[in-house]
Design a protein around this motif. Structure first.
Motif, PDB file in Angstrom:
ATOM      1  N   GLN A  27       3.483  -5.096  22.888  1.00 29.44           N
ATOM      2  CA  GLN A  27       4.517  -5.674  22.268  1.00 29.44           C
ATOM      3  C   GLN A  27       3.935  -6.810  21.311  1.00 29.44           C
ATOM      4  N   ILE A  28       2.991  -7.244  21.618  1.00 28.28           N
ATOM      5  CA  ILE A  28       2.195  -8.335  20.841  1.00 28.28           C
ATOM      6  C   ILE A  28       1.712  -7.400  19.471  1.00 28.28           C
ATOM      7  N   HIS A  29       1.209  -6.384  19.774  1.00 31.02           N
ATOM      8  CA  HIS A  29       0.640  -5.238  18.798  1.00 31.02           C
ATOM      9  C   HIS A  29       1.744  -5.020  17.675  1.00 31.02           C
ATOM     10  N   VAL A  30       2.788  -4.536  18.419  1.00 30.97           N
ATOM     11  CA  VAL A  30       3.785  -4.173  17.311  1.00 30.97           C
ATOM     12  C   VAL A  30       4.532  -5.391  16.602  1.00 30.97           C
ATOM     13  N   ALA A  31       4.593  -6.519  17.163  1.00 36.64           N
ATOM     14  CA  ALA A  31       5.061  -7.545  16.459  1.00 36.64           C
ATOM     15  C   ALA A  31       4.344  -7.995  15.479  1.00 36.64           C
ATOM     16  N   THR A  32       2.925  -7.911  15.453  1.00 35.00           N
ATOM     17  CA  THR A  32       2.331  -8.223  14.426  1.00 35.00           C
ATOM     18  C   THR A  32       1.923  -7.343  13.336  1.00 35.00           C
ATOM     19  N   VAL A  33       1.693  -6.038  13.781  1.00 34.75           N
ATOM     20  CA  VAL A  33       1.635  -4.855  12.657  1.00 34.75           C
ATOM     21  C   VAL A  33       2.701  -4.509  11.985  1.00 34.75           C
ATOM     22  N   THR A  34       4.037  -4.637  12.501  1.00 36.82           N
ATOM     23  CA  THR A  34       5.125  -4.414  11.701  1.00 36.82           C
ATOM     24  C   THR A  34       5.205  -5.451  10.324  1.00 36.82           C
ATOM     25  N   PRO A  35       5.283  -6.644  10.563  1.00 34.99           N
ATOM     26  CA  PRO A  35       5.244  -7.511   9.359  1.00 34.99           C
ATOM     27  C   PRO A  35       3.921  -7.392   8.513  1.00 34.99           C
ATOM     28  N   ALA A  36       2.901  -6.968   9.210  1.00 37.43           N
ATOM     29  CA  ALA A  36       1.659  -6.604   8.333  1.00 37.43           C
ATOM     30  C   ALA A  36       1.785  -5.449   7.377  1.00 37.43           C
ATOM     31  N   ALA A  37       2.552  -4.576   8.047  1.00 39.92           N
ATOM     32  CA  ALA A  37       2.470  -3.416   7.254  1.00 39.92           C
ATOM     33  C   ALA A  37       3.523  -3.627   6.095  1.00 39.92           C
ATOM     34  N   LEU A  38       4.644  -4.513   6.311  1.00 42.41           N
ATOM     35  CA  LEU A  38       5.628  -4.645   5.206  1.00 42.41           C
ATOM     36  C   LEU A  38       4.993  -5.705   3.976  1.00 42.41           C
ATOM     37  N   LEU A  39       4.265  -6.815   4.569  1.00 47.01           N
ATOM     38  CA  LEU A  39       3.696  -7.731   3.859  1.00 47.01           C
ATOM     39  C   LEU A  39       2.604  -7.213   3.060  1.00 47.01           C
ATOM     40  N   GLY A  40       1.723  -6.441   3.729  1.00 49.01           N
ATOM     41  CA  GLY A  40       0.556  -5.655   2.904  1.00 49.01           C
ATOM     42  C   GLY A  40       0.923  -4.895   1.983  1.00 49.01           C
ATOM     43  N   ALA A  41       2.307  -3.925   2.069  1.00 46.86           N
ATOM     44  CA  ALA A  41       2.812  -3.233   0.917  1.00 46.86           C
ATOM     45  C   ALA A  41       2.963  -4.178  -0.304  1.00 46.86           C
ATOM     46  N   THR A 117      -7.565  -2.759   0.611  1.00 43.27           N
ATOM     47  CA  THR A 117      -6.931  -1.718   0.394  1.00 43.27           C
ATOM     48  C   THR A 117      -7.542  -0.497   1.541  1.00 43.27           C
ATOM     49  N   GLY A 118      -8.635  -0.612   1.935  1.00 43.27           N
ATOM     50  CA  GLY A 118      -9.086   0.293   3.002  1.00 43.27           C
ATOM     51  C   GLY A 118      -8.550  -0.284   4.316  1.00 43.27           C
ATOM     52  N   LEU A 119      -8.415  -1.238   4.448  1.00 43.17           N
ATOM     53  CA  LEU A 119      -7.991  -1.990   5.716  1.00 43.17           C
ATOM     54  C   LEU A 119      -6.512  -1.357   5.990  1.00 43.17           C
ATOM     55  N   TYR A 120      -5.646  -1.682   4.866  1.00 46.67           N
ATOM     56  CA  TYR A 120      -4.313  -1.446   4.798  1.00 46.67           C
ATOM     57  C   TYR A 120      -4.203   0.233   5.026  1.00 46.67           C
ATOM     58  N   LEU A 121      -4.859   1.082   4.255  1.00 46.75           N
ATOM     59  CA  LEU A 121      -4.607   2.397   4.466  1.00 46.75           C
ATOM     60  C   LEU A 121      -5.226   3.077   5.777  1.00 46.75           C
ATOM     61  N   SER A 122      -6.387   2.591   6.386  1.00 48.20           N
ATOM     62  CA  SER A 122      -6.683   3.160   7.585  1.00 48.20           C
ATOM     63  C   SER A 122      -6.245   2.313   8.655  1.00 48.20           C
ATOM     64  N   GLY A 123      -5.974   1.032   8.374  1.00 46.83           N
ATOM     65  CA  GLY A 123      -5.379   0.154   9.964  1.00 46.83           C
ATOM     66  C   GLY A 123      -3.995   0.218  10.052  1.00 46.83           C
ATOM     67  N   ILE A 157       4.886   9.525   5.418  1.00 42.33           N
ATOM     68  CA  ILE A 157       4.027   8.577   5.091  1.00 42.33           C
ATOM     69  C   ILE A 157       2.618   9.115   4.772  1.00 42.33           C
ATOM     70  N   GLY A 158       2.416  10.430   4.898  1.00 44.99           N
ATOM     71  CA  GLY A 158       1.255  11.157   4.432  1.00 44.99           C
ATOM     72  C   GLY A 158       1.424  10.955   2.846  1.00 44.99           C
ATOM     73  N   ALA A 159       2.373  11.545   2.251  1.00 43.90           N
ATOM     74  CA  ALA A 159       2.793  11.589   0.946  1.00 43.90           C
ATOM     75  C   ALA A 159       2.400  10.325   0.127  1.00 43.90           C
ATOM     76  N   ILE A 160       3.178   9.068   0.917  1.00 44.01           N
ATOM     77  CA  ILE A 160       2.701   7.837   0.498  1.00 44.01           C
ATOM     78  C   ILE A 160       1.335   7.277   0.338  1.00 44.01           C
ATOM     79  N   LEU A 161       0.638   7.633   1.232  1.00 46.40           N
ATOM     80  CA  LEU A 161      -0.681   7.384   1.525  1.00 46.40           C
ATOM     81  C   LEU A 161      -1.635   8.115   0.280  1.00 46.40           C
ATOM     82  N   VAL A 162      -1.225   9.439   0.155  1.00 46.05           N
ATOM     83  CA  VAL A 162      -2.017  10.198  -1.042  1.00 46.05           C
ATOM     84  C   VAL A 162      -1.411   9.448  -2.552  1.00 46.05           C
ATOM     85  N   ALA A 163      -0.162   9.233  -2.512  1.00 45.53           N
ATOM     86  CA  ALA A 163       0.271   8.474  -3.894  1.00 45.53           C
ATOM     87  C   ALA A 163      -0.657   7.045  -3.961  1.00 45.53           C
ATOM     88  N   ILE A 164      -0.787   6.377  -3.141  1.00 49.11           N
ATOM     89  CA  ILE A 164      -1.331   5.139  -3.163  1.00 49.11           C
ATOM     90  C   ILE A 164      -2.680   5.405  -3.508  1.00 49.11           C
TER      91      ILE A 164
END
Length: 176
Positions: A27-41, A117-123, A157-164
Motif C-alpha cells: 500500500q505504501i509502495h503504490v501510494a508513493t509510486v502513483t504520484p511519482a509516475a504522474l509528477l515525473g511525467a 530519465t533512466g530512473l523514470y523509464l526503468s523504475g 505503456i510500451g508505446a509511450i516508453l518507445v516514444a519518450i
C-alpha cells in the motif's frame, strides 16, 4: 416485445479491494509510486532549471526513495530468501537517486538528466508494466480478471516508453 440490449466489452468495474487487502508495504509502495509516475511525467515534459522544477524534482526524488525502500518489505515474488530481481532495480533506484542529486549539485546537468530519465523509464514505466501482468495485485485492481485490457494497457505503456526514448535521442525538448 421487451427491448434487449447488447453489451459489448462489458468488464467488471475497477476495484481497490486487492490493494486494500494487500500488505501495508504494498500500500505504501503504490501510494508513493502513483504520484511519482504522474509528477515525473510532468517534470520530464516541462521546462528544466526553474525553481518549480527544482522543488518538484526534490519531491519526486523523495517519492522514488520511499517507493524503492518500501519494495524491500514486499516479498510476493520469492526467488531468493524473499527477494527477486525487481529488488535489484530498487537498489539501482536508490543509488541512481543519490547520483542524480550529486550530479545536479556539481552542475553536471547532462549526467543528472540522463540518470533521472533512466530512473523514470526503468523504475516507473518498465517496472509499472510488470505490475499489470495477470496474477499481480495491480492487474486485479485495474482489470478484475479481464485479460485483453491488460495486454492493451501494456502495449500502450510500451508505446509511450518507445516514444519518450525516441524523442530524447533526437534532442527534442523532453530531454532538455
Amino acid at each position: 416485445m421487451a427491448e434487449r440490449g447488447i453489451e459489448f466489452n462489458r468488464m467488471p468495474p475497477m476495484t481497490l479491494e486487492p490493494l486494500l487487502s494487500a500488505p501495508f508495504a504494498v500500500q505504501i509502495h503504490v501510494a508513493t509510486v502513483t504520484p511519482a509516475a504522474l509528477l515525473g511525467a510532468y517534470i520530464l515534459l516541462n521546462p528544466k532549471g526553474t525553481p518549480r522544477h527544482r522543488l518538484l524534482g526534490k519531491l519526486w526524488m523523495a517519492l522514488m526513495v520511499v517507493t524503492a525502500t518500501s519494495s524491500f518489505f514486499i516479498h510476493q515474488i520469492n526467488l531468493f530468501h524473499g527477494f527477486s530481481p525487481i529488488h535489484l532495480l530498487s537498489i539501482s533506484t536508490l543509488f541512481g537517486s543519490w547520483n542524480a542529486v550529486a550530479a545536479a549539485r556539481r552542475g553536471d546537468i547532462r549526467r543528472h538528466r540522463r540518470i533521472v530519465t533512466g530512473l523514470y523509464l526503468s523504475g516507473i514505466v518498465l517496472a509499472g508494466l510488470f505490475t499489470f501482468l495477470p496474477g499481480r495485485i495491480m492487474h486485479r485492481v485495474a482489470f478484475t480478471g479481464a485479460e485483453w485490457p491488460a495486454a492493451f494497457v501494456a502495449a500502450l505503456i510500451g508505446a509511450i516508453l518507445v516514444a519518450i526514448v525516441l524523442r530524447s535521442r533526437r534532442g527534442d525538448p523532453i530531454a532538455r
